[in-house]
Write a protein that holds these residues in place. Structure first.
Motif, PDB file in Angstrom:
ATOM      1  N   SER A  11       0.838  -1.199   0.000  1.00 46.65           N
ATOM      2  CA  SER A  11       0.000   0.000   0.000  1.00 46.65           C
ATOM      3  C   SER A  11       0.870   1.245   0.000  1.00 46.65           C
ATOM      4  O   SER A  11       2.054   1.198   0.293  1.00 46.65           O
ATOM      5  N   ASN A  12       0.258   2.373  -0.310  1.00 43.78           N
ATOM      6  CA  ASN A  12       0.969   3.641  -0.320  1.00 43.78           C
ATOM      7  C   ASN A  12       0.774   4.372   1.007  1.00 43.78           C
ATOM      8  O   ASN A  12       0.489   5.564   1.041  1.00 43.78           O
ATOM      9  N   GLY A  13       0.917   3.646   2.105  1.00 46.56           N
ATOM     10  CA  GLY A  13       0.780   4.265   3.415  1.00 46.56           C
ATOM     11  C   GLY A  13       1.799   5.360   3.622  1.00 46.56           C
ATOM     12  O   GLY A  13       2.775   5.466   2.893  1.00 46.56           O
ATOM     13  N   GLU A  14       1.594   6.150   4.629  1.00 44.44           N
ATOM     14  CA  GLU A  14       2.473   7.279   4.866  1.00 44.44           C
ATOM     15  C   GLU A  14       3.803   6.829   5.457  1.00 44.44           C
ATOM     16  O   GLU A  14       3.908   5.783   6.088  1.00 44.44           O
ATOM     17  N   THR A  15       4.832   7.644   5.250  1.00 36.87           N
ATOM     18  CA  THR A  15       6.130   7.412   5.871  1.00 36.87           C
ATOM     19  C   THR A  15       6.049   7.872   7.319  1.00 36.87           C
ATOM     20  O   THR A  15       5.038   8.422   7.765  1.00 36.87           O
ATOM     21  N   LYS A  16       7.115   7.662   8.057  1.00 38.16           N
ATOM     22  CA  LYS A  16       7.149   8.077   9.464  1.00 38.16           C
ATOM     23  C   LYS A  16       6.958   9.579   9.615  1.00 38.16           C
ATOM     24  O   LYS A  16       6.472  10.064  10.627  1.00 38.16           O
ATOM     25  N   SER A  17       7.361  10.317   8.587  1.00 37.34           N
ATOM     26  CA  SER A  17       7.215  11.771   8.654  1.00 37.34           C
ATOM     27  C   SER A  17       5.815  12.231   8.273  1.00 37.34           C
ATOM     28  O   SER A  17       5.509  13.421   8.320  1.00 37.34           O
ATOM     29  N   GLY A  18       4.954  11.271   7.881  1.00 37.27           N
ATOM     30  CA  GLY A  18       3.575  11.612   7.568  1.00 37.27           C
ATOM     31  C   GLY A  18       3.321  11.966   6.113  1.00 37.27           C
ATOM     32  O   GLY A  18       2.185  12.270   5.738  1.00 37.27           O
ATOM     33  N   ARG A  19       4.335  11.910   5.275  1.00 31.44           N
ATOM     34  CA  ARG A  19       4.142  12.226   3.864  1.00 31.44           C
ATOM     35  C   ARG A  19       3.966  10.938   3.046  1.00 31.44           C
ATOM     36  O   ARG A  19       4.284   9.857   3.497  1.00 31.44           O
ATOM     37  N   LYS A  20       3.469  11.106   1.813  1.00 33.08           N
ATOM     38  CA  LYS A  20       3.315   9.975   0.900  1.00 33.08           C
ATOM     39  C   LYS A  20       4.699   9.492   0.465  1.00 33.08           C
ATOM     40  O   LYS A  20       5.557  10.305   0.127  1.00 33.08           O
ATOM     41  N   PRO A  21       4.938   8.196   0.485  1.00 28.10           N
ATOM     42  CA  PRO A  21       6.239   7.688   0.066  1.00 28.10           C
ATOM     43  C   PRO A  21       6.545   8.054  -1.389  1.00 28.10           C
ATOM     44  O   PRO A  21       5.650   8.032  -2.244  1.00 28.10           O
ATOM     45  N   VAL A  22       7.783   8.407  -1.637  1.00 33.01           N
ATOM     46  CA  VAL A  22       8.231   8.688  -3.005  1.00 33.01           C
ATOM     47  C   VAL A  22       8.661   7.365  -3.629  1.00 33.01           C
ATOM     48  O   VAL A  22       9.534   6.665  -3.112  1.00 33.01           O
ATOM     49  N   ARG A  23       8.021   7.026  -4.761  1.00 28.01           N
ATOM     50  CA  ARG A  23       8.311   5.763  -5.437  1.00 28.01           C
ATOM     51  C   ARG A  23       9.147   6.025  -6.680  1.00 28.01           C
ATOM     52  O   ARG A  23       8.821   6.889  -7.499  1.00 28.01           O
ATOM     53  N   ILE A  24      10.226   5.271  -6.800  1.00 26.56           N
ATOM     54  CA  ILE A  24      11.198   5.469  -7.876  1.00 26.56           C
ATOM     55  C   ILE A  24      11.103   4.328  -8.870  1.00 26.56           C
ATOM     56  O   ILE A  24      10.971   3.163  -8.485  1.00 26.56           O
ATOM     57  N   TRP A  25      11.202   4.651 -10.158  1.00 25.27           N
ATOM     58  CA  TRP A  25      11.246   3.639 -11.219  1.00 25.27           C
ATOM     59  C   TRP A  25      12.660   3.598 -11.811  1.00 25.27           C
ATOM     60  O   TRP A  25      13.250   4.628 -12.129  1.00 25.27           O
ATOM     61  N   VAL A  26      13.201   2.395 -11.934  1.00 26.66           N
ATOM     62  CA  VAL A  26      14.460   2.156 -12.643  1.00 26.66           C
ATOM     63  C   VAL A  26      14.221   0.962 -13.551  1.00 26.66           C
ATOM     64  O   VAL A  26      13.542   0.007 -13.159  1.00 26.66           O
ATOM     65  N   ASP A  27      14.753   0.994 -14.767  1.00 26.78           N
ATOM     66  CA  ASP A  27      14.655  -0.191 -15.616  1.00 26.78           C
ATOM     67  C   ASP A  27      15.983  -0.471 -16.302  1.00 26.78           C
ATOM     68  O   ASP A  27      16.874   0.375 -16.341  1.00 26.78           O
ATOM     69  N   GLY A  28      16.117  -1.700 -16.791  1.00 31.06           N
ATOM     70  CA  GLY A  28      17.364  -2.071 -17.443  1.00 31.06           C
ATOM     71  C   GLY A  28      17.407  -3.549 -17.764  1.00 31.06           C
ATOM     72  O   GLY A  28      16.475  -4.311 -17.495  1.00 31.06           O
ATOM     73  N   CYS A  29      18.550  -3.966 -18.335  1.00 31.12           N
ATOM     74  CA  CYS A  29      18.767  -5.373 -18.698  1.00 31.12           C
ATOM     75  C   CYS A  29      19.265  -6.173 -17.499  1.00 31.12           C
ATOM     76  O   CYS A  29      18.868  -7.309 -17.287  1.00 31.12           O
ATOM     77  N   PHE A  30      20.202  -5.596 -16.762  1.00 30.33           N
ATOM     78  CA  PHE A  30      20.815  -6.243 -15.596  1.00 30.33           C
ATOM     79  C   PHE A  30      21.368  -7.628 -15.948  1.00 30.33           C
ATOM     80  O   PHE A  30      21.204  -8.586 -15.208  1.00 30.33           O
ATOM     81  N   TYR A  83       2.603   1.570 -11.632  1.00 28.73           N
ATOM     82  CA  TYR A  83       3.258   1.227 -10.362  1.00 28.73           C
ATOM     83  C   TYR A  83       3.411   2.449  -9.448  1.00 28.73           C
ATOM     84  O   TYR A  83       4.184   2.422  -8.502  1.00 28.73           O
ATOM     85  N   ASP A  84       2.642   3.510  -9.787  1.00 31.77           N
ATOM     86  CA  ASP A  84       2.559   4.702  -8.949  1.00 31.77           C
ATOM     87  C   ASP A  84       3.933   5.311  -8.676  1.00 31.77           C
ATOM     88  O   ASP A  84       4.218   5.769  -7.563  1.00 31.77           O
ATOM     89  N   CYS A  85       4.796   5.297  -9.696  1.00 24.34           N
ATOM     90  CA  CYS A  85       6.143   5.851  -9.541  1.00 24.34           C
ATOM     91  C   CYS A  85       6.155   7.336  -9.868  1.00 24.34           C
ATOM     92  O   CYS A  85       5.587   7.765 -10.876  1.00 24.34           O
ATOM     93  N   ASP A  86       6.798   8.100  -9.029  1.00 28.22           N
ATOM     94  CA  ASP A  86       6.832   9.552  -9.207  1.00 28.22           C
ATOM     95  C   ASP A  86       7.783   9.969 -10.323  1.00 28.22           C
ATOM     96  O   ASP A  86       7.474  10.881 -11.093  1.00 28.22           O
ATOM     97  N   PHE A  87       8.931   9.318 -10.392  1.00 27.33           N
ATOM     98  CA  PHE A  87       9.870   9.622 -11.474  1.00 27.33           C
ATOM     99  C   PHE A  87      10.819   8.454 -11.694  1.00 27.33           C
ATOM    100  O   PHE A  87      10.849   7.492 -10.926  1.00 27.33           O
ATOM    101  N   CYS A  88      11.552   8.571 -12.793  1.00 28.97           N
ATOM    102  CA  CYS A  88      12.480   7.530 -13.232  1.00 28.97           C
ATOM    103  C   CYS A  88      13.915   7.993 -12.987  1.00 28.97           C
ATOM    104  O   CYS A  88      14.232   9.176 -13.145  1.00 28.97           O
ATOM    105  N   VAL A  89      14.785   7.067 -12.590  1.00 21.88           N
ATOM    106  CA  VAL A  89      16.203   7.372 -12.396  1.00 21.88           C
ATOM    107  C   VAL A  89      17.033   6.505 -13.339  1.00 21.88           C
ATOM    108  O   VAL A  89      16.780   5.302 -13.484  1.00 21.88           O
ATOM    109  N   HIS A  90      18.018   7.146 -13.971  1.00 20.59           N
ATOM    110  CA  HIS A  90      18.929   6.420 -14.869  1.00 20.59           C
ATOM    111  C   HIS A  90      20.318   7.032 -14.741  1.00 20.59           C
ATOM    112  O   HIS A  90      20.476   8.153 -14.256  1.00 20.59           O
ATOM    113  N   GLY A  91      21.316   6.283 -15.169  1.00 19.12           N
ATOM    114  CA  GLY A  91      22.691   6.783 -15.130  1.00 19.12           C
ATOM    115  C   GLY A  91      22.907   7.950 -16.067  1.00 19.12           C
ATOM    116  O   GLY A  91      22.087   8.231 -16.946  1.00 19.12           O
ATOM    117  N   ASP A  92      24.047   8.627 -15.896  1.00 17.57           N
ATOM    118  CA  ASP A  92      24.324   9.833 -16.691  1.00 17.57           C
ATOM    119  C   ASP A  92      24.926   9.489 -18.052  1.00 17.57           C
ATOM    120  O   ASP A  92      25.858  10.139 -18.528  1.00 17.57           O
TER     121      ASP A  92
END
Length: 375
Positions: free
Chosen positions: A11-30, A104-113
């Protein structure tokens, strides 16, 4: 604990600080997941609270990049075992889409430079960049799947031999399969990098400490499943990683393919591992059992045990003490040797892949330079 897509989404329950958890998306071959992949996932997790990792299928990778070394199921399992990953999404599209991120309710995507492109040269992340939902992390220099494949291809060409002229021959061989320009590893270990990967958690009073050791070369699912079974026998898992000279003396040929610090970082990234002895002796000694932590059980898999250089059983002492336990190796047919065999058996395919990769990298580098120029 991470999971694959068929598990119930948290679930998207709140963090200890009371805010909505930030969800990160990463994809790749690995493919042949290594510490460079793990470091990217570690950095990505720092951007938020929950890390969702999409892993491409074999078919997608073959179309856009070339043949994989590890199967998709092996790659899914390897990513799931990384301690910074919360959820694995199998069969993720090669083109990163806003629709999948939203699913998947991800706020943003992270990738290498560095820029990653589709088969037609299109930037895989252009859609999320245009939507303002893209962040960058630093790529780990000195390691890549392509470079590791290169080390294995060179094994049949006197890889790492120290005879006169061998360095020149090896550089030329690397150039032959990579499409121009030697790509030998320049990874330089630092205490900071080790600290980033290590948890620093000490065993609690009453914890049962389990010890395992090995080379852990080309860290793979076979290693991961063994470590999982070993951890289940206690509360705290201490792993001894043998140094390069010990591995080479015992295994021969041109092993290890990865150096000691590369292997240590791969082991430290595994969620079942609590601490590592760097350069552990091949035979389990009294010092190993007492001077780091008091070890309660020593575990080895069902694979054959090679004698030490003096002909002795390396587990002689723990067996005499009654603390030795053998466990069935869950992935006994998957070993460092079998991975090398995959590469050698399909040598032509992988040499062609590496040449295409070099050509594609040149195009991506030009795109990256142009993008920086426009900033």
């Amino acid at each position: 604990m991470s999971s694959t897509e068929n598990a119930v989404l948290p679930s998207n329950g709140e963090t200890k600080s009371g805010r909505k958890p930030v969800r990160i998306w990463v994809d790749g071959c690995f493919d042949m997941m290594h510490f460079g992949h793990a470091n990217a996932l570690r950095q990505a997790k720092q951007f938020g609270d929950f890390l969702v990792v999409g892993v491409h299928s074999d078919a997608e990778i073959t179309h856009h990049k070339g043949p994989t070394v590890m199967t998709e199921q092996e790659r899914y399992a390897a990513v799931a075992a990384c301690k910074w990953v919360d959820l694995v999404v199998p069969d993720a599209p090669y083109l990163t889409s806003l629709e999948v991120m939203d699913k998947y309710d991800c706020d943003f995507c992270v990738h290498g430079d560095d820029i990653t492109t589709l088969a037609d040269g299109t930037d895989c992340y252009q859609l999320v960049k245009d939507a303002g939902r893209y962040r960058e992390c630093k790529r780990t220099q000195g390691v890549s799947t392509t470079e590791l494949v290169g080390r294995m291809l060179l094994m049949s060409r006197e890889h790492l031999r120290t005879r006169p002229g061998s360095a020149t021959r090896n550089a030329q061989n690397l150039e032959n399969f990579s499409g121009g320009g030697a790509t030998a590893s320049h990874f330089l270990p630092t205490t900071r990098r080790l600290g980033q990967f290590a948890d620093g958690r000490e065993p609690k009073a009453g914890d049962k400490v389990v010890y395992v050791d090995g080379g852990f070369d080309l860290f793979h699912v076979g290693h991961i499943e063994f470590l999982k079974k070993a951890k289940a026998l206690g509360d705290y898992l201490l792993v001894g990683v043998h140094d390069d000279q010990v591995v080479n003396t015992i295994k021969g040929s041109n092993y290890p393919i990865m150096n000691l610090h590369e292997r240590v970082l791969s082991v430290l990234s595994c969620r079942y591992v609590d601490e590592v002895i760097i350069g552990a002796p091949y035979s389990v000694t009294k010092d190993v059992l007492e001077k780091v932590y008091n070890v309660h059980v020593v575990v080895h898999g069902s694979t054959a045990i090679d004698s030490d250089t003096d002909g002795q059983d390396p587990y002689k002492l723990p067996k005499e003490l009654g603390i030795y336990k053998a466990v069935e190796s869950p992935q006994e047919t998957l070993t460092t040797d079998t991975i090398v065999d995959r590469i050698i058996a399909h040598r032509t395919l992988y040499e062609a892949r590496n040449r295409r990769k070099a050509e594609k990298a040149a195009i991506e580098a030009a795109m990256e330079a142009e993008a920086k120029r426009k900033k």
